[in-house]
Motif scaffolding. Sequence first.
Motif, PDB file in Angstrom:
ATOM      1  N   GLY A  18       0.810  -1.208   0.000  1.00  0.00           N
ATOM      2  CA  GLY A  18       0.000   0.000   0.000  1.00  0.00           C
ATOM      3  C   GLY A  18       0.849   1.267   0.000  1.00  0.00           C
ATOM      4  O   GLY A  18       0.512   2.253  -0.665  1.00  0.00           O
ATOM      5  N   THR A  22       0.725   3.950  -3.046  1.00  0.00           N
ATOM      6  CA  THR A  22       0.355   5.344  -2.772  1.00  0.00           C
ATOM      7  C   THR A  22       1.453   6.310  -3.205  1.00  0.00           C
ATOM      8  O   THR A  22       1.177   7.350  -3.823  1.00  0.00           O
ATOM      9  N   TRP A  42     -12.636   1.944 -10.551  1.00  0.00           N
ATOM     10  CA  TRP A  42     -13.165   1.692  -9.211  1.00  0.00           C
ATOM     11  C   TRP A  42     -14.304   0.675  -9.228  1.00  0.00           C
ATOM     12  O   TRP A  42     -14.386  -0.190  -8.341  1.00  0.00           O
ATOM     13  N   LEU A 239      -4.476   1.627  -8.180  1.00  0.00           N
ATOM     14  CA  LEU A 239      -4.949   2.126  -6.884  1.00  0.00           C
ATOM     15  C   LEU A 239      -6.469   2.005  -6.774  1.00  0.00           C
ATOM     16  O   LEU A 239      -6.986   1.611  -5.726  1.00  0.00           O
ATOM     17  N   LEU A 243      -8.227  -0.179  -3.765  1.00  0.00           N
ATOM     18  CA  LEU A 243      -9.051   0.439  -2.720  1.00  0.00           C
ATOM     19  C   LEU A 243     -10.517   0.040  -2.841  1.00  0.00           C
ATOM     20  O   LEU A 243     -11.176  -0.260  -1.840  1.00  0.00           O
ATOM     21  N   ILE A 246     -11.444  -3.521  -1.455  1.00  0.00           N
ATOM     22  CA  ILE A 246     -11.556  -3.830  -0.025  1.00  0.00           C
ATOM     23  C   ILE A 246     -13.010  -4.027   0.406  1.00  0.00           C
ATOM     24  O   ILE A 246     -13.342  -5.064   1.000  1.00  0.00           O
TER      25      ILE A 246
END
Length: 294
Positions: A18, A22, A42, A239, A243, A246
């Motif tokens: 992570g 980032t 996403w 990314l 994210l 999760i």
Amino acid sequence: MILRIIQALILGFGTVQGAFLTKHFIRERERGLQPKTIGIYWVMGFIFNFFDYLGIGSFAPSLACYRLTGTVSDEEIPGTLVTGAVIPVAVEALVSLSIIEVEITTLFTMYACAVLGAVLGGKQAVKLKVNTLRKFMGCALLIAATLMLASKFQLMPLGGTAIGLHGIRLVIGGAGAAVLAALLTVGIGNYAPTMVLVYMLGMNPAVSFPIMMGIGCLSIAGGSFPYFESGRYNKQAALGFALAGIPGVVIAAFIVKALPLNALQWLVIIVCIYTGISMLVQAFGEGRKHESET
């Protein structure tokens, strides 16, 4: 105590991953992207990681979606898949280890053998033709699914409710984990085969989730760092996938926990059929592509 060490190791991998993800996103992220493109990253992360926890796997559908939408270039797809997957898989492993009981001897043995298989066996696996392996595994999964269907209709005894292995079954389980981890290093997914292994050894299908996810995390955790070093991956896509994955994982995990044994057995059968057919389609598709280029 051993379980805590395993969880700490997985958490450590996820945390380091992570931090790198980032840092590279802040410094090198792709700018000027359309909101639609970012939204695709996403949404993919949530949906594909939800189904990844169910054992379907996230690499194949993600690759297909990136190519279909043209949101990630072909040369960046491998790195994007690997760098984006480690955090969700680490969460999968941590969540499943906390909600599904597995005898610690079985867990430790299969994890240790998997790491050994990935390190030692992987060196031999890369010498094999990946398409041949896909054809073999695809056929094996379909045969296994047929046998499991036979057991569901009481034509032959398979499956069980055990949460651990002992004696010769533990040896077979460890050897199987080593082989599957070695194959994982050349892109042969371990989820469906691990489900089959657990089922055939007479264990509760739910036990396959912490086993296969822990093996996956420990085996691919180091695979992302060459991509971080080279920068050959899409930072926004990776990314977003990580994210958004999760919450997808957490929701799927508690659905699996609530499923009765009969439903879990059917889930394993469906996953095996889907994965087996997918492997064969991919293998023969790559074979035809290779022939057309020569």
